[in-house]
Design a protein around this motif. Structure first.
Motif, PDB file in Angstrom:
ATOM      1  N   LEU A 166       0.688  -1.305   0.285  1.00  0.00           N
ATOM      2  CA  LEU A 166       0.343   0.926   0.159  1.00  0.00           C
ATOM      3  C   LEU A 166       0.555   1.402  -0.464  1.00  0.00           C
ATOM      4  N   GLU A 167       1.967   1.268   0.786  1.00  0.00           N
ATOM      5  CA  GLU A 167       2.390   2.289   0.822  1.00  0.00           C
ATOM      6  C   GLU A 167       4.199   2.656  -0.020  1.00  0.00           C
ATOM      7  N   SER A 168       4.409   3.618  -0.382  1.00  0.00           N
ATOM      8  CA  SER A 168       5.935   4.041  -1.928  1.00  0.00           C
ATOM      9  C   SER A 168       6.715   3.832  -0.926  1.00  0.00           C
ATOM     10  N   ASP A 169       6.827   3.479   0.698  1.00  0.00           N
ATOM     11  CA  ASP A 169       7.749   2.060   1.296  1.00  0.00           C
ATOM     12  C   ASP A 169       7.935   0.983   1.204  1.00  0.00           C
ATOM     13  N   ARG A 174       9.771  -8.224  -5.640  1.00  0.00           N
ATOM     14  CA  ARG A 174       8.731  -8.467  -7.107  1.00  0.00           C
ATOM     15  C   ARG A 174       8.186  -7.509  -7.740  1.00  0.00           C
ATOM     16  N   VAL A 175       8.601  -6.253  -6.832  1.00  0.00           N
ATOM     17  CA  VAL A 175       8.254  -4.332  -8.256  1.00  0.00           C
ATOM     18  C   VAL A 175       9.350  -4.763  -8.837  1.00  0.00           C
ATOM     19  N   ASP A 176      10.121  -5.357  -9.513  1.00  0.00           N
ATOM     20  CA  ASP A 176      11.239  -4.558  -9.676  1.00  0.00           C
ATOM     21  C   ASP A 176      10.864  -6.274 -11.464  1.00  0.00           C
ATOM     22  N   ARG A 219       5.217   5.650  -8.802  1.00  0.00           N
ATOM     23  CA  ARG A 219       5.823   5.860  -9.579  1.00  0.00           C
ATOM     24  C   ARG A 219       7.332   4.864  -9.053  1.00  0.00           C
ATOM     25  N   GLU A 220       7.187   5.490  -8.069  1.00  0.00           N
ATOM     26  CA  GLU A 220       9.358   4.979  -7.067  1.00  0.00           C
ATOM     27  C   GLU A 220       8.561   4.081  -5.786  1.00  0.00           C
ATOM     28  N   ARG A 221       9.249   3.456  -5.462  1.00  0.00           N
ATOM     29  CA  ARG A 221       8.794   2.584  -4.080  1.00  0.00           C
ATOM     30  C   ARG A 221      10.955   2.979  -3.621  1.00  0.00           C
ATOM     31  N   GLY A 222      10.738   2.746  -2.683  1.00  0.00           N
ATOM     32  CA  GLY A 222      11.962   3.678  -1.778  1.00  0.00           C
ATOM     33  C   GLY A 222      12.851   3.827  -2.873  1.00  0.00           C
ATOM     34  N   GLY A 223      12.839   5.008  -3.733  1.00  0.00           N
ATOM     35  CA  GLY A 223      14.351   5.681  -4.123  1.00  0.00           C
ATOM     36  C   GLY A 223      13.638   4.879  -5.259  1.00  0.00           C
TER      37      GLY A 223
END
Length: 368
Positions: A166-169, A174-176, A219-223
């Motif tokens: 849910l959160e951007s951090d 799996r996101v990559d 559009r970004e997660r963890g930078g």
């Protein structure tokens, strides 16, 4: 019977590739099914040693290749990141092993086709853990539709909702797309939803045409940039002429693992939610009922999976163990009903590719 070129003892011997959450689930299910977990391999010798110690596995291999070639291993369980599924499963089949490979079976249909062909050529059991098939009340829904109790199926609604991204951090491999493949939410959980829907509906319920849209909330997660979807919405038609919708989300607040299918026929409707797996809702024009799991009142296949008396809840862990037990039954020459194979894994890949193509082109897509 033989595996890896050598006769094995009666007890199935398992090697696990991977050391994360799914490796723990597979190890527990293997032991429940009476197998011996003899070896483990991971991305590095160090991570393999840590995981083997945590999972009480005696042998930690320095490489995946070493595990695949281990003559003491009969069945390889592939629980590593998605991009590694195809090469590891292919190597295991070529080494004469039976294979259980996590979904998605591969990240492209071409890889999936190669795996199906390799499993056929090797004459080995090759299965994908679409374990929600193994809830008894899913089998009951399938039996009711096959018997005609539901009448002609008119429409289907399916959803699979989670909130762990849910959160951007919130980050995960799996996101990559390099590790997880071009699809995330649909390949990860939508594959379960499609398999469950088509399994329950039977041949007439296979998707033949679909349109879809997807969204990436962060559009970004963890930078780091994100190139996979958080949500997907699908409209489809089936072989039998039914219409339906699917919605998949990994950003639905409060939804932990809500997998639901709702089928409407000309006589009755059926609803199954895997968060309430002990019941099946049955709706009719005049009156509804909540059918509770009780082997004495269920179809034979549903009763087979009801391993404890009514009133003693069964859940995800039990479904997973039942799937693994059926795999080992097949390894020993059995023919268990409803075992999900590499063909089913390939089917899920093709539907996922259709969803991505339809969303990218804003068009309807035929599903092979």
């Amino acid at each position: 019977m033989e595996a890896g070129g050598a006769s094995r003892p009666g007890r199935v011997r398992v090697g696990i590739v991977g050391g994360g959450f799914m490796a723990r689930v597979h190890a527990a299910a293997a032991r429940t099914a009476g197998a011996e977990v003899v070896a483990l391999a991971s991305s590095t010798p160090e991570s393999a040693a840590r995981a083997a110690a945590s999972l009480r596995v005696a042998r930690a291999h320095a490489s995946v290749a070493d595990l695949v070639d281990d003559p003491a291993v009969d069945v390889v369980h592939v629980c590593s990141p998605n991009a590694s599924h195809a090469p590891v499963a292919l190597a295991a089949l070529r080494a004469g092993k039976h294979v259980v490979c996590e979904k998605p079976l591969a990240t492209t249909s071409q890889e999936g086709e190669a795996l199906v062909a390799a499993a056929s050529a090797a004459g080995r059991v090759a299965a994908v853990p679409f374990v929600y098939r193994y809830h008894p009340m899913v089998r009951e829904a399938r039996a009711r539709i096959a018997r005609g109790d539901t009448g002609r199926v008119l429409s289907v609604r399916g959803s699979y909702l989670q909130d762990w991204l849910l959160e951007s951090d919130d980050v995960d491999w799996r996101v990559d797309s390099a590790a997880g493949g071009p699809s995330r939410a649909f390949a990860d959980i939508g594959s379960h939803l499609v398999d469950l829907l088509e399994f329950v509906l039977g041949d007439a319920g296979r998707l033949v045409r679909l349109s879809s849209t997807t969204t990436t909330v962060h559009r970004e997660r963890g930078g780091r940039p994100v190139d996979t979807e958080d949500e997907a919405a699908v409209v489809f038609e089936t072989v039998g002429g039914a219409i339906g919708t699917l919605f998949v989300s990994q950003v639905a607040p409060g939804r932990k693992n809500r997998l639901l299918i709702d089928v409407a026929g000309t006589v009755e409707s059926l609803e199954f939610s895997q968060e309430e797996p002990e019941t099946l809702w049955v709706g009719r024009r005049r009156g509804t009922e909540v059918l509770a799991r009780d082997a004495a009142a269920l179809s034979p296949d549903a009763a087979r999976l009801s391993i404890v008396p009514a009133g003693h809840p069964l859940g995800y862990v039990d479904a997973f163990a039942a799937f693994v037990a059926d795999v080992y039954d097949a390894v020993d020459g059995g023919a268990p009903e409803g075992l999900p194979t590499f063909d089913d894994g390939l089917r899920a890949i093709r539907v996922t590719e259709g969803v991505l193509a339809a969303a990218a082109g804003r068009r309807w897509v035929d599903v092979p």
